[in-house]
Design an enzyme around this catalytic site. Structure first.
Site, PDB file in Angstrom:
ATOM      1  N   THR A 127       0.998  -1.191   0.159  1.00  0.00           N
ATOM      2  CA  THR A 127      -0.026   0.147  -0.024  1.00  0.00           C
ATOM      3  C   THR A 127       0.706   1.201  -0.044  1.00  0.00           C
ATOM      4  OG1 THR A 127      -1.241   1.467   1.324  1.00  0.00           O
ATOM      5  CG2 THR A 127      -0.218  -0.329   2.396  1.00  0.00           C
ATOM      6  N   GLU A 129       0.330   3.554   1.600  1.00  0.00           N
ATOM      7  CA  GLU A 129       0.450   3.846   3.270  1.00  0.00           C
ATOM      8  C   GLU A 129       1.888   3.688   3.869  1.00  0.00           C
ATOM      9  OE1 GLU A 129      -1.926   5.427   5.986  1.00  0.00           O
ATOM     10  OE2 GLU A 129      -2.356   6.280   3.819  1.00  0.00           O
ATOM     11  N   TYR A 151      -1.000   0.524  10.889  1.00  0.00           N
ATOM     12  CA  TYR A 151      -1.359  -0.285   9.586  1.00  0.00           C
ATOM     13  C   TYR A 151      -0.303  -0.347   8.645  1.00  0.00           C
ATOM     14  CZ  TYR A 151      -3.406  -1.001   5.052  1.00  0.00           C
ATOM     15  OH  TYR A 151      -3.905  -1.413   3.590  1.00  0.00           O
ATOM     16  N   LYS A 155       1.997  -3.199   7.278  1.00  0.00           N
ATOM     17  CA  LYS A 155       2.186  -3.364   5.733  1.00  0.00           C
ATOM     18  C   LYS A 155       3.582  -3.354   5.232  1.00  0.00           C
ATOM     19  CE  LYS A 155      -1.976  -4.245   3.759  1.00  0.00           C
ATOM     20  NZ  LYS A 155      -2.559  -5.317   2.959  1.00  0.00           N
TER      21      LYS A 155
HETATM   22  P1  NDP Z   1     -11.014  -4.793   2.574  1.00  0.00           P
HETATM   23  O1  NDP Z   1     -11.233  -4.165   4.174  1.00  0.00           O
HETATM   24  O2  NDP Z   1     -12.625  -4.520   1.923  1.00  0.00           O
HETATM   25  O3  NDP Z   1     -11.085  -6.569   2.579  1.00  0.00           O
HETATM   26  C1  NDP Z   1     -10.185  -6.855   3.606  1.00  0.00           C
HETATM   27  C2  NDP Z   1     -10.605  -8.592   3.776  1.00  0.00           C
HETATM   28  O4  NDP Z   1      -9.721  -9.138   4.609  1.00  0.00           O
HETATM   29  C3  NDP Z   1     -12.125  -8.760   4.128  1.00  0.00           C
HETATM   30  O5  NDP Z   1     -12.440 -10.077   3.223  1.00  0.00           O
HETATM   31  C4  NDP Z   1     -11.860  -9.307   5.419  1.00  0.00           C
HETATM   32  O6  NDP Z   1     -12.982 -10.204   5.895  1.00  0.00           O
HETATM   33  C5  NDP Z   1     -10.418 -10.120   5.447  1.00  0.00           C
HETATM   34  N1  NDP Z   1      -9.811 -10.302   6.750  1.00  0.00           N
HETATM   35  C6  NDP Z   1      -9.755  -9.372   7.688  1.00  0.00           C
HETATM   36  N2  NDP Z   1      -9.044 -10.126   8.727  1.00  0.00           N
HETATM   37  C7  NDP Z   1      -8.973 -11.375   8.303  1.00  0.00           C
HETATM   38  C8  NDP Z   1      -8.333 -12.422   9.039  1.00  0.00           C
HETATM   39  N3  NDP Z   1      -7.810 -12.286  10.361  1.00  0.00           N
HETATM   40  N4  NDP Z   1      -8.327 -13.393   8.201  1.00  0.00           N
HETATM   41  C9  NDP Z   1      -8.770 -13.803   6.925  1.00  0.00           C
HETATM   42  N5  NDP Z   1      -9.345 -12.558   6.408  1.00  0.00           N
HETATM   43  C10 NDP Z   1      -9.473 -11.395   7.013  1.00  0.00           C
HETATM   44  O7  NDP Z   1     -10.079  -4.335   1.990  1.00  0.00           O
HETATM   45  P2  NDP Z   1      -9.987  -3.956   0.401  1.00  0.00           P
HETATM   46  O8  NDP Z   1     -10.638  -5.194  -0.476  1.00  0.00           O
HETATM   47  O9  NDP Z   1      -9.954  -2.416   0.158  1.00  0.00           O
HETATM   48  O10 NDP Z   1      -8.334  -4.284   0.096  1.00  0.00           O
HETATM   49  C11 NDP Z   1      -7.616  -5.360  -0.165  1.00  0.00           C
HETATM   50  C12 NDP Z   1      -6.000  -5.388   0.487  1.00  0.00           C
HETATM   51  O11 NDP Z   1      -5.369  -4.448  -0.355  1.00  0.00           O
HETATM   52  C13 NDP Z   1      -5.914  -5.428   1.968  1.00  0.00           C
HETATM   53  O12 NDP Z   1      -5.086  -5.937   2.311  1.00  0.00           O
HETATM   54  C14 NDP Z   1      -5.681  -3.911   1.927  1.00  0.00           C
HETATM   55  O13 NDP Z   1      -4.913  -3.382   2.859  1.00  0.00           O
HETATM   56  C15 NDP Z   1      -4.910  -3.711   0.916  1.00  0.00           C
HETATM   57  N6  NDP Z   1      -4.757  -2.406  -0.076  1.00  0.00           N
HETATM   58  C16 NDP Z   1      -6.138  -1.655  -0.213  1.00  0.00           C
HETATM   59  C17 NDP Z   1      -6.268  -0.430  -0.917  1.00  0.00           C
HETATM   60  C18 NDP Z   1      -7.500   0.174  -1.176  1.00  0.00           C
HETATM   61  O14 NDP Z   1      -7.270   1.311  -1.638  1.00  0.00           O
HETATM   62  N7  NDP Z   1      -8.789  -0.335  -1.178  1.00  0.00           N
HETATM   63  C19 NDP Z   1      -4.917   0.306  -1.374  1.00  0.00           C
HETATM   64  C20 NDP Z   1      -3.822  -0.535  -0.855  1.00  0.00           C
HETATM   65  C21 NDP Z   1      -3.710  -1.763  -0.354  1.00  0.00           C
HETATM   66  P3  NDP Z   1     -14.073  -9.604   6.490  1.00  0.00           P
HETATM   67  O15 NDP Z   1     -15.035  -9.663   5.689  1.00  0.00           O
HETATM   68  O16 NDP Z   1     -14.312 -10.973   7.475  1.00  0.00           O
HETATM   69  O17 NDP Z   1     -13.639  -8.720   7.335  1.00  0.00           O
HETATM   70  P1  GDR Z   2      -6.818   5.580   3.877  1.00  0.00           P
HETATM   71  O1  GDR Z   2      -8.323   5.579   3.572  1.00  0.00           O
HETATM   72  O2  GDR Z   2      -6.545   5.916   5.170  1.00  0.00           O
HETATM   73  O3  GDR Z   2      -6.049   6.343   2.832  1.00  0.00           O
HETATM   74  O4  GDR Z   2      -6.557   4.075   3.609  1.00  0.00           O
HETATM   75  P2  GDR Z   2      -9.683   6.509   4.353  1.00  0.00           P
HETATM   76  O5  GDR Z   2     -10.598   6.517   3.084  1.00  0.00           O
HETATM   77  O6  GDR Z   2      -9.966   5.858   5.452  1.00  0.00           O
HETATM   78  O7  GDR Z   2      -8.963   7.974   4.568  1.00  0.00           O
HETATM   79  C1  GDR Z   2      -8.621   8.711   3.543  1.00  0.00           C
HETATM   80  C2  GDR Z   2      -8.170  10.176   3.971  1.00  0.00           C
HETATM   81  O8  GDR Z   2      -9.507  10.845   4.406  1.00  0.00           O
HETATM   82  C3  GDR Z   2      -9.422  11.585   5.738  1.00  0.00           C
HETATM   83  N1  GDR Z   2     -10.601  11.573   6.310  1.00  0.00           N
HETATM   84  C4  GDR Z   2     -11.222  10.440   6.553  1.00  0.00           C
HETATM   85  N2  GDR Z   2     -11.281   9.185   6.706  1.00  0.00           N
HETATM   86  C5  GDR Z   2     -12.462   8.389   7.106  1.00  0.00           C
HETATM   87  N3  GDR Z   2     -12.078   7.165   6.741  1.00  0.00           N
HETATM   88  N4  GDR Z   2     -13.390   8.878   7.547  1.00  0.00           N
HETATM   89  C6  GDR Z   2     -13.673  10.162   7.788  1.00  0.00           C
HETATM   90  O9  GDR Z   2     -14.713  10.738   8.411  1.00  0.00           O
HETATM   91  C7  GDR Z   2     -12.634  11.162   7.472  1.00  0.00           C
HETATM   92  N5  GDR Z   2     -12.589  12.461   7.326  1.00  0.00           N
HETATM   93  C8  GDR Z   2     -11.056  12.596   6.672  1.00  0.00           C
HETATM   94  C9  GDR Z   2      -8.436  10.589   6.571  1.00  0.00           C
HETATM   95  O10 GDR Z   2      -7.840  11.149   7.469  1.00  0.00           O
HETATM   96  C10 GDR Z   2      -7.280  10.071   5.179  1.00  0.00           C
HETATM   97  O11 GDR Z   2      -6.398  11.001   5.082  1.00  0.00           O
HETATM   98  C11 GDR Z   2      -7.040   3.222   2.488  1.00  0.00           C
HETATM   99  C12 GDR Z   2      -7.495   1.916   2.942  1.00  0.00           C
HETATM  100  O12 GDR Z   2      -8.031   1.280   1.929  1.00  0.00           O
HETATM  101  C13 GDR Z   2      -5.959   1.302   3.215  1.00  0.00           C
HETATM  102  O13 GDR Z   2      -6.366  -0.151   3.622  1.00  0.00           O
HETATM  103  C14 GDR Z   2      -5.017   1.562   2.155  1.00  0.00           C
HETATM  104  O14 GDR Z   2      -3.845   0.652   1.951  1.00  0.00           O
HETATM  105  C15 GDR Z   2      -4.991   2.752   1.741  1.00  0.00           C
HETATM  106  O15 GDR Z   2      -6.192   3.334   1.518  1.00  0.00           O
HETATM  107  C16 GDR Z   2      -4.247   2.978   0.489  1.00  0.00           C
END
Ligand code: NDP
Ligand code: GDR
Length: 344
Positions: A127, A129, A151, A155
């Site tokens: 990520t 992050e 987090y 990662k």
């Molecule tokens: P989600 O939070 O939507 O999905 C995460 C998944 O992980 C869910 O299916 C969740 O299951 C599962 N999970 C959590 N804990 C466990 C565990 N202990 N054992 C097995 N499964 C578990 O994430 P995204 O789909 O958005 O992201 C996918 C991956 O990519 C993640 O690793 C995230 O950190 C990473 N990522 C995401 C980005 C984004 O912008 N979306 C950007 C960069 C990286 P449950 O439904 O039960 O909670």
């Molecule tokens: P991020 O996503 O932390 O970038 O991680 P998120 O959407 O939670 O926050 C993005 C930015 O918005 C600001 N923010 C808020 N965020 C949330 N969730 N709720 C609020 O009310 C709010 N107001 C402002 C946050 O402070 C932050 O700066 C996501 C996840 O999908 C990670 O798993 C992944 O790795 C990264 O994106 C890339």
């Protein structure tokens, strides 16, 4: 028939990746966690929950022994490790759980690969992050890491252990450093989906005000469906490697709010500053957005913007969907859901 294993199929990316691999003719095993009420709404929305080549298997990433059995029983040759405690905000409250799942969880998968079949190809969901505090703009594969949350730190461990298993044991482990990617399947705790769902509710008279934290944070937001294609391409490459997937455009949270309201024809006027800032409807003068400091984080990532040039050059991957179209797609999906279901 190729066989793939996706950890975290109940999440946003897991659902889209499963859809993509099924379209490509794979047999797909998708893992989900045992909870008191398992929820498969995403694969249901995509209409793949009953696909004959999809099998759902119970699995927890913190259980190393079960990772070994999973690889033995499924015979998967590609493993996509998408499971994680993925919410940055929660990682400050549950740092140890986050480390165990998001960090050491990747090690369990890699160890299982080393033991069961070192030829299995492995994708690690890294990520932006990990870049955290800005060291360079735009960020790319060789930008130094400086994570700003438990987090991000977890990662970073998962990223380096993937690189280490690649270098130590010759395992085909690729790490995709993905910048934020969103979609109508995004969880409602993340800021884009929180905004689009709230805008839909405000438009329909189900909510008065949207409360947010830091409006100045800048993110590079792309469309999730395109990013899972990049994951797949990484595992089809000749060599394992590390790739950034991003759009190379960054906008503030405030800009995303303005765009989302524009999608329902509401023009937002921003007034005040910091904790007193509000977003009002230019036509009615009504406050529709305000700050609630409870959404601030102990440490913030201020600016993310990624350079995906390497992914384009080596994988032919590039993002297509503009932020305007992505935001509109999400608002429209939330309008439909909120209209259909009164309790949504
Ligand atoms: P989600 O939070 O939507 O999905 C995460 C998944 O992980 C869910 O299916 C969740 O299951 C599962 N999970 C959590 N804990 C466990 C565990 N202990 N054992 C097995 N499964 C578990 O994430 P995204 O789909 O958005 O992201 C996918 C991956 O990519 C993640 O690793 C995230 O950190 C990473 N990522 C995401 C980005 C984004 O912008 N979306 C950007 C960069 C990286 P449950 O439904 O039960 O909670
Ligand atoms: P991020 O996503 O932390 O970038 O991680 P998120 O959407 O939670 O926050 C993005 C930015 O918005 C600001 N923010 C808020 N965020 C949330 N969730 N709720 C609020 O009310 C709010 N107001 C402002 C946050 O402070 C932050 O700066 C996501 C996840 O999908 C990670 O798993 C992944 O790795 C990264 O994106 C890339």
């Amino acid at each position: 028939m190729k066989t793939a294993l996706i950890t975290g199929i109940s999440g946003q990316d897991g659902a889209y990746l499963a859809e993509l691999l099924l379209e490509k003719g794979y047999r797909v095993y998708g893992t989900y966690r045992r909870t008191s009420s398992v929820n498969f709404w995403r694969i249901e929305e995509l209409g793949i929950q009953n696909h004959p080549n999809l099998e759902l298997v119970e699995f927890d990433l913190t259980d190393g022994g079960s990772a070994i059995r999973l690889l033995q029983t499924t015979g998967a040759t590609e493993v996509y490790n998408l499971a994680a405690q993925s919410f940055v905000g929660v990682s400050f409250d549950q740092p140890a759980t986050t480390a165990a799942i998001t960090g050491v969880g990747a090690l369990h998968m890699l160890e299982a690969i080393r033991i069961v079949n070192p030829k299995i190809r492995f994708y690690q969901a890294s990520t932006s992050e990990m870049f955290g505090k800005v060291q360079a703009v735009p960020q790319k594969e060789d930008t130094p890491f400086y994570p700003r949350s438990p987090y991000g730190v977890a990662k970073l461990y998962a990223h380096w252990i993937t690189v280490n298993y690649r270098e130590s044991y010759g395992i085909f482990g690729s790490s995709g450093i993905l910048f934020n990617h969103e979609s109508p399947l995004r969880g409602r705790e993340f800021v884009t989906r929180k905004i689009t769902d709230s805008v839909a509710k405000i438009k329909l008279g189900k909510l008065d005000v949207l409360e947010l934290g830091n409006l100045d944070a800048k993110r590079d937001w792309g469309f999730a469906k395109e990013y899972v294609e990049g994951m797949w391409r990484m595992l089809q490459a000749d060599e394992p490697d590390t790739f950034v997937l991003a759009t190379n455009r960054t906008e503030t949270v405030r800009d995303f709010v303005t765009l989302a309201f524009a999608a329902v024809d509401i023009d937002i006027d921003w007034k005040g500053s910091e904790e007193n800032e509000t977003g009002t409807c230019r036509k009615t003068g009504k406050v529709l957005v305000r700050i609630n400091p409870k959404f601030y984080r102990p440490a913030e990532v201020e600016l993310l913007i990624g350079d995906p040039a390497k992914a384009f050059e080596k994988l032919g991957w590039k993002p297509e969907t503009t932020l305007e179209n992505l935001c509109k797609m999400m608002v429209e999906a939330d309008l439909r859901r909120n209209e259909r279901d009164a309790s949504f």
